[in-house]
Enzyme design. Sequence first.
Site, short mmCIF file in Angstrom:
data_model
loop_
_atom_site.label_atom_id
_atom_site.label_comp_id
_atom_site.label_asym_id
_atom_site.label_seq_id
_atom_site.Cartn_x
_atom_site.Cartn_y
_atom_site.Cartn_z
N CYS A 26 42.67 46.27 47.15
CA CYS A 26 42.33 44.95 47.69
C CYS A 26 42.95 43.79 46.92
CB CYS A 26 40.82 44.78 47.79
SG CYS A 26 40.09 45.86 49.03
N HIS A 76 41.31 33.91 61.61
CA HIS A 76 42.76 33.99 61.50
C HIS A 76 43.32 33.14 60.37
CE1 HIS A 76 42.33 36.13 65.28
NE2 HIS A 76 43.52 36.65 65.01
N GLU A 137 32.12 43.74 56.55
CA GLU A 137 33.56 43.70 56.29
C GLU A 137 34.28 44.86 56.97
OE1 GLU A 137 35.02 42.58 52.23
OE2 GLU A 137 35.65 44.67 52.21
#
Length: 151
Positions: A26, A76, A137
């Site tokens: 990550c 986005h 998530e």
Amino acid sequence: MKHNIRITKRFSFETGHALYGYDGKCKNIHGHSYHLDVTVIGSPITDTANPKHGMVIDFGDLKKIVKEEIEDVFDHATVFNKNTPHVNLAKDLMNLGHKVLLVNYQPTSEMMVIDFADKIQKRLPENIKLHALKLQETATSFAEWFAADQQ
């Protein structure tokens, strides 16, 4: 007798992020299809002349708050901690026309849900309290915020 009722509305948005200094995958820019469950608590309106009679809060009013504070901002977008060298990458992406958010925290689900709670609480009517948030998530990973835990 006054009844407190919890109502929940689910929201979805797509957001990218990277965790600076993290020791796993990550640390790379990647994205998630987030689901955010927003639970508020209050008493249903008892005034029969009120068009919202019987509601704790109109789901449309709750949707407007979360859309403006969370969905429209994070959807986005790519989120970076502005207190890390990622700020240079963020500036490059912004110069190329990308939607980038610079935040004061590591953009983990845990820290994002704290940020979201603060933003939503500020917009709720006085008689409605934020009870809980659940930020999912992935299909198997989520962070939860509960008002009762904040004492």
